[in-house]
Scaffold this motif. Structure first.
Motif, mmCIF file in Angstrom:
data_model
loop_
_atom_site.group_PDB
_atom_site.id
_atom_site.type_symbol
_atom_site.label_atom_id
_atom_site.label_comp_id
_atom_site.label_asym_id
_atom_site.label_seq_id
_atom_site.Cartn_x
_atom_site.Cartn_y
_atom_site.Cartn_z
ATOM 1 N N GLY A 89 -17.515 -9.892 4.860
ATOM 2 C CA GLY A 89 -17.119 -10.868 3.852
ATOM 3 C C GLY A 89 -18.256 -11.476 3.054
ATOM 4 N N ARG A 90 -19.493 -11.078 3.333
ATOM 5 C CA ARG A 90 -20.650 -11.635 2.602
ATOM 6 C C ARG A 90 -20.972 -10.780 1.385
ATOM 7 N NH1 ARG A 90 -23.103 -14.635 7.083
ATOM 8 N NH2 ARG A 90 -21.209 -15.224 8.199
ATOM 9 N N LYS A 91 -21.411 -11.458 0.321
ATOM 10 C CA LYS A 91 -21.880 -10.763 -0.871
ATOM 11 C C LYS A 91 -23.410 -10.776 -0.874
ATOM 12 C CE LYS A 91 -18.036 -12.468 -3.618
ATOM 13 N NZ LYS A 91 -17.719 -13.588 -4.516
ATOM 14 N N ALA A 92 -24.007 -9.603 -1.005
ATOM 15 C CA ALA A 92 -25.468 -9.492 -0.949
ATOM 16 C C ALA A 92 -26.018 -8.783 -2.176
ATOM 17 C CB ALA A 92 -25.879 -8.736 0.317
ATOM 18 N N VAL A 93 -27.213 -9.185 -2.583
ATOM 19 C CA VAL A 93 -27.967 -8.485 -3.621
ATOM 20 C C VAL A 93 -29.310 -8.088 -3.031
ATOM 21 C CG1 VAL A 93 -29.220 -8.749 -5.811
ATOM 22 C CG2 VAL A 93 -26.874 -9.630 -5.590
ATOM 23 N N VAL A 94 -29.681 -6.825 -3.197
ATOM 24 C CA VAL A 94 -31.008 -6.365 -2.791
ATOM 25 C C VAL A 94 -31.699 -5.829 -4.045
ATOM 26 C CG1 VAL A 94 -32.352 -4.890 -1.238
ATOM 27 C CG2 VAL A 94 -30.064 -5.673 -0.551
ATOM 28 N N THR A 95 -32.855 -6.403 -4.387
ATOM 29 C CA THR A 95 -33.579 -5.947 -5.586
ATOM 30 C C THR A 95 -34.509 -4.786 -5.228
ATOM 31 O OG1 THR A 95 -35.480 -7.442 -5.337
ATOM 32 C CG2 THR A 95 -33.542 -8.317 -6.498
ATOM 33 N N ALA B 269 -30.249 -17.784 -7.865
ATOM 34 C CA ALA B 269 -29.344 -17.584 -6.725
ATOM 35 C C ALA B 269 -29.125 -18.874 -5.946
ATOM 36 C CB ALA B 269 -29.891 -16.494 -5.802
ATOM 37 N N THR B 270 -30.187 -19.652 -5.731
ATOM 38 C CA THR B 270 -30.000 -20.893 -4.948
ATOM 39 C C THR B 270 -29.266 -21.941 -5.788
ATOM 40 O OG1 THR B 270 -32.226 -21.740 -5.499
ATOM 41 C CG2 THR B 270 -32.000 -20.486 -3.446
ATOM 42 N N ASP B 271 -29.481 -21.953 -7.113
ATOM 43 C CA ASP B 271 -28.708 -22.870 -7.974
ATOM 44 C C ASP B 271 -27.216 -22.535 -7.873
ATOM 45 O OD1 ASP B 271 -30.989 -24.181 -8.817
ATOM 46 O OD2 ASP B 271 -31.065 -23.209 -10.796
ATOM 47 N N MET B 272 -26.904 -21.240 -7.882
ATOM 48 C CA MET B 272 -25.498 -20.812 -7.804
ATOM 49 C C MET B 272 -24.913 -21.117 -6.425
ATOM 50 S SD MET B 272 -25.731 -17.185 -9.844
ATOM 51 C CE MET B 272 -23.999 -16.797 -9.698
ATOM 52 N N MET B 273 -25.699 -20.922 -5.373
ATOM 53 C CA MET B 273 -25.217 -21.233 -4.012
ATOM 54 C C MET B 273 -24.899 -22.722 -3.895
ATOM 55 S SD MET B 273 -27.920 -19.000 -1.763
ATOM 56 C CE MET B 273 -27.976 -17.210 -1.848
ATOM 57 N N ARG B 274 -25.795 -23.573 -4.427
ATOM 58 C CA ARG B 274 -25.581 -25.018 -4.371
ATOM 59 C C ARG B 274 -24.340 -25.411 -5.159
ATOM 60 N NH1 ARG B 274 -31.368 -27.357 -6.013
ATOM 61 N NH2 ARG B 274 -30.143 -29.253 -6.318
ATOM 62 N N ALA B 275 -24.175 -24.847 -6.353
ATOM 63 C CA ALA B 275 -23.026 -25.175 -7.211
ATOM 64 C C ALA B 275 -21.711 -24.783 -6.539
ATOM 65 C CB ALA B 275 -23.160 -24.484 -8.563
ATOM 66 N N ALA B 276 -21.753 -23.704 -5.750
ATOM 67 C CA ALA B 276 -20.536 -23.219 -5.090
ATOM 68 C C ALA B 276 -20.390 -23.794 -3.679
ATOM 69 C CB ALA B 276 -20.556 -21.689 -5.030
ATOM 70 N N GLY B 277 -21.341 -24.647 -3.268
ATOM 71 C CA GLY B 277 -21.298 -25.206 -1.916
ATOM 72 C C GLY B 277 -21.460 -24.135 -0.850
ATOM 73 N N ARG C 258 -30.992 -21.111 3.869
ATOM 74 C CA ARG C 258 -32.170 -20.667 4.625
ATOM 75 C C ARG C 258 -33.008 -19.709 3.785
ATOM 76 N NH1 ARG C 258 -31.703 -17.548 8.610
ATOM 77 N NH2 ARG C 258 -29.744 -16.567 8.025
ATOM 78 N N VAL C 259 -34.336 -19.830 3.926
ATOM 79 C CA VAL C 259 -35.262 -18.970 3.174
ATOM 80 C C VAL C 259 -36.330 -18.460 4.140
ATOM 81 C CG1 VAL C 259 -36.792 -18.783 1.179
ATOM 82 C CG2 VAL C 259 -34.903 -20.443 1.146
ATOM 83 N N ASN C 260 -36.397 -17.154 4.310
ATOM 84 C CA ASN C 260 -37.378 -16.562 5.218
ATOM 85 C C ASN C 260 -38.043 -15.354 4.570
ATOM 86 O OD1 ASN C 260 -36.990 -18.144 7.812
ATOM 87 N ND2 ASN C 260 -34.873 -17.473 7.445
ATOM 88 N N ALA C 261 -39.085 -14.855 5.215
ATOM 89 C CA ALA C 261 -39.791 -13.673 4.721
ATOM 90 C C ALA C 261 -40.074 -12.712 5.867
ATOM 91 C CB ALA C 261 -41.103 -14.079 4.043
ATOM 92 N N LEU D 71 -29.568 -13.034 -0.794
ATOM 93 C CA LEU D 71 -30.465 -12.429 -1.787
ATOM 94 C C LEU D 71 -31.670 -11.873 -1.038
ATOM 95 C CD1 LEU D 71 -31.646 -11.892 -4.656
ATOM 96 C CD2 LEU D 71 -32.636 -14.201 -4.528
ATOM 97 N N VAL D 72 -31.932 -10.589 -1.208
ATOM 98 C CA VAL D 72 -33.144 -9.992 -0.648
ATOM 99 C C VAL D 72 -34.067 -9.622 -1.813
ATOM 100 C CG1 VAL D 72 -34.131 -8.142 0.753
ATOM 101 C CG2 VAL D 72 -31.894 -9.098 1.356
ATOM 102 N N ASN D 73 -35.189 -10.331 -1.910
ATOM 103 C CA ASN D 73 -36.187 -10.056 -2.944
ATOM 104 C C ASN D 73 -37.150 -9.002 -2.416
ATOM 105 O OD1 ASN D 73 -35.498 -11.931 -5.104
ATOM 106 N ND2 ASN D 73 -36.039 -13.551 -3.654
ATOM 107 N N ASN D 74 -36.902 -7.758 -2.823
ATOM 108 C CA ASN D 74 -37.677 -6.611 -2.321
ATOM 109 C C ASN D 74 -38.433 -5.877 -3.427
ATOM 110 O OD1 ASN D 74 -37.994 -4.079 -0.342
ATOM 111 N ND2 ASN D 74 -37.072 -3.330 -2.236
#
Ligand code: NAD
Ligand code: 4PL
Length: 246
Positions: free
Chosen positions: A6-12, A121-129, A176-179, A83-86
């Protein structure tokens, strides 16, 4: 758990290499994955290869307009969860050949791109709760000061620093933000370049000798973006068979 149902993911930068392996692993864990790459044909081919409803799109990660649109499309009137920034360029360039043009291109592609996608992505996550997560691909070259990639190492150090500060900024929203810092990996981008000649030296430094594969990174990324890592943020996880012992 580590299910991403059920999760939506983006991998760059996921048309090939580590990004493609991450996209595949997230899709197999149940996520709906958008494979974003400046190489749109490659992104579509990767999506077809991976299946599980994965979609490939053309997007230059250094372009705010393209990234904003790509993320809006991926969110489908909501927000993405992962969001995966790759996306990055992995140069092999002697120090004597590093000029300002190279420096700026690498900082733009490997560091500023992380800011651009994370901002939106984080602005959109916050706006959508939405309590989403950002995972940045850095490199253990940041710890090792690996030769022939000075601008790259500087950019990856920036990614590690930004990971820590963004985690602080958005933690209050449950984001959460990790690397992850991979060691040398036999990716599509590394094969056939002078980096591939470094395996002998790198394996000598590893606690466990062997040629790192994209899947070795994808497994750890899948865990870090899952609820199993729900109490982890602002962290940098080194995945390099013990080359660097932090
Ligand atoms: P790769 O070269 O195989 O793939 C990189 C992908 O990024 C390509 O599909 C390319 O088209 C895409 N890309 C490049 N510029 C882009 C842009 N402006 N916009 C969108 N997409 C773009 O690379 P890889 O070896 O799989 O590396 C993936 C990640 O892992 C990178 O962040 C890299 O720095 C990191 N990393 C790699 C290694 C390694 O040894 N391979 C080690 C440590 C970290
Ligand atoms: C140790 O990130 O971390 C080569 C090429 N060797 O891109 C990297 C090491 C490379 C690295 C990297």
């Amino acid at each position: 758990s580590t299910s991403l149902e059920g999760r939506k993911a983006v991998v760059t930068g996921a048309a090939q290499g580590i990004g493609k392996a991450i996209a595949k692993a997230l899709a197999e864990a149940g996520a709906k994955v958008v494979i974003s790459d400046i190489n749109g044909e490659g992104a579509k081919a990767a999506a077809a290869d991976i299946g599980h409803g994965a979609v490939g799109v053309t997007c230059d990660s250094t372009r705010v307009d393209q990234v904003d649109k790509m993320l809006e499309d991926a969110a489908e009137n909501g927000a993405i969860d992962i969001l995966v920034n790759n996306a990055s360029i992995v140069p092999y360039i002697a120090w004597d050949d590093v000029d300002l043009a190279h420096w700026q291109k690498i900082i733009d592609t490997n560091l500023t791109s992380v800011f651009i996608a994370s901002r939106k992505a984080t602005d959109m996550m916050r706006a959508a709760g939405r309590k989403g997560t950002v995972l940045n691909i850095a490199s253990n070259a940041f710890y090792a000061g690996t030769p022939n990639m000075s601008a790259y190492v500087a950019a990856k150090g920036g990614v590690v620093g930004f990971t820590r500060s963004l985690a602080t900024e958005v933690g209050k929203y449950g984001i959460r933000v990790n690397a992850v810092t991979p060691g040398l990996i036999e990716s599509d981008g590394v094969k056939g370049t002078p980096h591939a000649e470094s395996f002998g030296f790198v394996e000598m430094l590893q606690a466990m000798p062997g040629k790192g594969q994209p899947e070795d990174i994808a497994k750890v990324v899948t865990f870090l973006v899952s609820d199993g890592a729900g109490w982890m943020t602002g962290q940098c996880v080194n995945v390099d068979a013990g080359m660097i012992r932090l």
